[in-house]
Design an enzyme around this catalytic site. Structure first.
Site, mmCIF file in Angstrom:
data_model
loop_
_atom_site.group_PDB
_atom_site.id
_atom_site.type_symbol
_atom_site.label_atom_id
_atom_site.label_comp_id
_atom_site.label_asym_id
_atom_site.label_seq_id
_atom_site.Cartn_x
_atom_site.Cartn_y
_atom_site.Cartn_z
ATOM 1 C CE LYS A 20 -2.851 -6.508 7.427
ATOM 2 N NZ LYS A 20 -1.925 -5.143 5.785
ATOM 3 N NE ARG A 30 -0.055 3.198 -3.733
ATOM 4 C CZ ARG A 30 -0.170 2.093 -2.930
ATOM 5 N NH1 ARG A 30 -0.966 2.476 -1.530
ATOM 6 N NH2 ARG A 30 -0.763 1.246 -3.897
ATOM 7 C CE LYS A 70 3.102 -1.435 -5.464
ATOM 8 N NZ LYS A 70 3.191 -0.768 -3.915
ATOM 9 N N GLY A 120 -3.950 1.104 7.310
ATOM 10 C CA GLY A 120 -3.074 -0.018 7.268
ATOM 11 C C GLY A 120 -3.574 -1.191 6.508
ATOM 12 C CB THR A 121 -7.886 -2.036 6.982
ATOM 13 O OG1 THR A 121 -7.873 -1.931 8.586
ATOM 14 C CG2 THR A 121 -8.740 -3.059 6.415
ATOM 15 C CD GLN A 141 4.102 2.182 4.086
ATOM 16 O OE1 GLN A 141 4.057 3.259 3.375
ATOM 17 N NE2 GLN A 141 4.941 1.682 4.027
HETATM 18 P P1 NAD Z 1 5.506 -2.187 9.599
HETATM 19 O O1 NAD Z 1 5.903 -3.312 9.592
HETATM 20 O O2 NAD Z 1 6.814 -1.428 9.265
HETATM 21 O O3 NAD Z 1 4.794 -1.158 10.925
HETATM 22 C C1 NAD Z 1 3.880 -2.215 11.663
HETATM 23 C C2 NAD Z 1 3.103 -1.417 13.018
HETATM 24 O O4 NAD Z 1 1.881 -2.250 12.757
HETATM 25 C C3 NAD Z 1 3.425 -0.880 13.191
HETATM 26 O O5 NAD Z 1 3.238 0.600 13.399
HETATM 27 C C4 NAD Z 1 3.057 -2.371 14.674
HETATM 28 O O6 NAD Z 1 3.444 -1.706 15.473
HETATM 29 C C5 NAD Z 1 2.470 -3.146 13.949
HETATM 30 N N1 NAD Z 1 1.683 -4.095 14.192
HETATM 31 C C6 NAD Z 1 1.593 -4.948 13.922
HETATM 32 N N2 NAD Z 1 1.768 -6.224 14.299
HETATM 33 C C7 NAD Z 1 0.300 -5.929 14.840
HETATM 34 C C8 NAD Z 1 -1.199 -6.665 15.343
HETATM 35 N N3 NAD Z 1 -1.158 -7.689 15.323
HETATM 36 N N4 NAD Z 1 -1.163 -5.085 15.713
HETATM 37 C C9 NAD Z 1 -1.893 -4.243 15.838
HETATM 38 N N5 NAD Z 1 -1.435 -3.716 15.718
HETATM 39 C C10 NAD Z 1 -0.175 -4.290 14.822
HETATM 40 O O7 NAD Z 1 4.349 -2.245 8.621
HETATM 41 P P2 NAD Z 1 4.147 -0.424 7.597
HETATM 42 O O8 NAD Z 1 4.659 -0.109 6.579
HETATM 43 O O9 NAD Z 1 4.265 0.583 8.788
HETATM 44 O O10 NAD Z 1 2.304 -1.038 6.721
HETATM 45 C C11 NAD Z 1 1.796 -0.851 8.558
HETATM 46 C C12 NAD Z 1 0.299 -1.716 7.775
HETATM 47 O O11 NAD Z 1 -0.018 -0.789 6.810
HETATM 48 C C13 NAD Z 1 -0.086 -2.420 7.483
HETATM 49 O O12 NAD Z 1 -1.116 -2.786 7.137
HETATM 50 C C14 NAD Z 1 0.505 -2.423 5.338
HETATM 51 O O13 NAD Z 1 -0.500 -4.095 4.927
HETATM 52 C C15 NAD Z 1 -0.401 -0.731 5.412
HETATM 53 N N6 NAD Z 1 0.319 -0.505 4.120
HETATM 54 C C16 NAD Z 1 -1.755 0.228 3.099
HETATM 55 C C17 NAD Z 1 -1.266 0.805 2.158
HETATM 56 C C18 NAD Z 1 -2.960 1.796 1.443
HETATM 57 O O14 NAD Z 1 -2.114 2.358 0.602
HETATM 58 N N7 NAD Z 1 -3.347 1.359 2.333
HETATM 59 C C19 NAD Z 1 0.290 1.205 1.258
HETATM 60 C C20 NAD Z 1 1.267 0.057 2.192
HETATM 61 C C21 NAD Z 1 0.817 -0.259 3.873
#
Ligand code: NAD
Length: 324
Positions: free
Chosen positions: A229, A113, A70, A223-224, A141
């Site tokens: 993070k 996923r 990917k 999220g991390t 997400q």
């Molecule tokens: P998004 O930008 O659509 O949403 C971001 C979210 O984080 C919102 O809830 C926002 O309020 C919050 N946020 C933004 N800045 C912040 C800060 N400084 N402190 C606390 N909260 C904060 O992003 P998304 O696409 O929903 O992705 C969310 C997270 O998930 C990202 O960190 C992304 O990298 C991670 N992610 C992880 C996986 C995985 O497989 N584990 C896959 C995709 C995304």
């Protein structure tokens, strides 16, 4: 001539359902634990252009006969262009010849996923009688996470908190659609009410403190996925039984990185969820245990759902064929 199948974003959304993603992710986590599937080192670099992060996640699933990569990343300026910030494409190769076999849109598949990963953790680790789902995060997400989690237990209510409260209505709307009560709460109240908690934010500091989490809770920290993070208090990991998709990622770029760096948890304390799926680890030992799944996101998840997308699109005659 090499024939390549092209499966675009719209077709992926049309053919790959939540259940398909769950089955694909569950199978690949199991294969990883059996040593039949392997992720290769991740490349992720700041481009120094458009503030973008760009990289590759790749791997080989011998059990599923899936090889690929990917490629994509994060372009923060995309929102102003009406595009998703996260952009990715999956390239699948024939494991027998190395020839490119498919090009698959990766944006929808990444969300589905990732939601499947936390859903697998809930299926295997949450208490069977869980009734209240706590959501921390309300970004792109989060709605996928909520939908996939809701399918795993007979939840009655969603409690939610987000650092940016104006984003919560999108979760409220999905909860209503799923027939679940919805309440916006403080993070302390969320810990007090929730049986299962999903965190899906881009936080760099703890949003949930260890003392706010009740015995018996299951957390999926999703999220991390990068160094630095952090979504929960590292001391919570010392109190919890910790599971992950892949230990090497968990302790370096996942939620466990901080607890490991602080000497609160060792890599040996973190169990791959595949061990629970394969039956070699019992998972939750007692109702009062706190279980925590550190979902870091591995390339094999992407390849697994992309492979399903190609199969289903082909079956429905929806894949575009091109000669390379
Ligand atoms: P998004 O930008 O659509 O949403 C971001 C979210 O984080 C919102 O809830 C926002 O309020 C919050 N946020 C933004 N800045 C912040 C800060 N400084 N402190 C606390 N909260 C904060 O992003 P998304 O696409 O929903 O992705 C969310 C997270 O998930 C990202 O960190 C992304 O990298 C991670 N992610 C992880 C996986 C995985 O497989 N584990 C896959 C995709 C995304």
């Amino acid at each position: 001539m090499n024939e390549v199948l092209i499966v675009g974003e719209d077709i992926c959304q049309q053919v790959v359902g939540q259940g398909d993603a769950f089955a694909a992710v569950e199978a690949v986590f199991a294969a990883m634990h059996r040593g039949e599937a392997r992720n290769f080192p991740v490349v992720r670099e700041a481009l120094g252009h458009a503030e973008a992060l760009y990289g590759f996640k790749s791997g080989f699933d011998r059990a599923g006969h899936v090889l690929g990569v990917k490629s994509g990343g994060y372009w923060p300026g995309n929102i102003e262009r009406g595009l998703t910030n996260h952009q990715s494409t999956v390239f699948l190769f024939d494991p027998d010849t190395g020839q490119l076999s498919a090009l698959v849109g990766g944006n929808y598949l990444t969300a589905v996923r990732t939601a499947a990963s936390s859903a697998v953790s809930i299926a295997y680790l949450a208490r069977k009688d869980a009734k209240v789902l706590g959501m921390v995060g309300a970004g792109h997400q989060s709605t996928f996470q909520l939908r996939a989690a809701a399918a795993q237990r007979a939840f009655e209510k969603v409690v939610a908190w987000n650092p940016h409260p104006e984003m919560l209505p999108r979760l409220a709307a999905v909860a209503e659609e799923l027939g679940l009560d919805f309440e916006a709460v403080s993070p302390q109240e969320l810990g007090a009410q929730a049986d299962v908690i999903i965190t899906i934010t881009s936080a760099y500091e703890p949003l949930l403190l260890a003392d706010w989490i009740r015995p018996g809770t299951h957390l999926a920290c999703m999220g991390t996925d990068t160094k630095g993070k952090m979504e929960v208090d590292p001391t919570l990991l010392a109190r919890a039984t910790v599971f992950t998709d892949e230990v090497a990622q968990s302790v370096t770029i996942g939620e466990a990185q901080h607890a490991v760096a602080q000497g609160l948890v060792r890599a040996d304390d973190v169990t791959p969820i595949g061990a629970v799926i394969n039956g070699s680890h019992p998972g939750r030992a007692q109702d009062a245990d706190i279980t925590l799944f550190d979902g870091t996101g591995v390339g094999l998840q992407d390849l697994a759902v992309a492979s399903v997308a190609v199969q289903l699109a082909s079956q429905h005659g929806l894949a575009v064929r091109a000669a390379l």
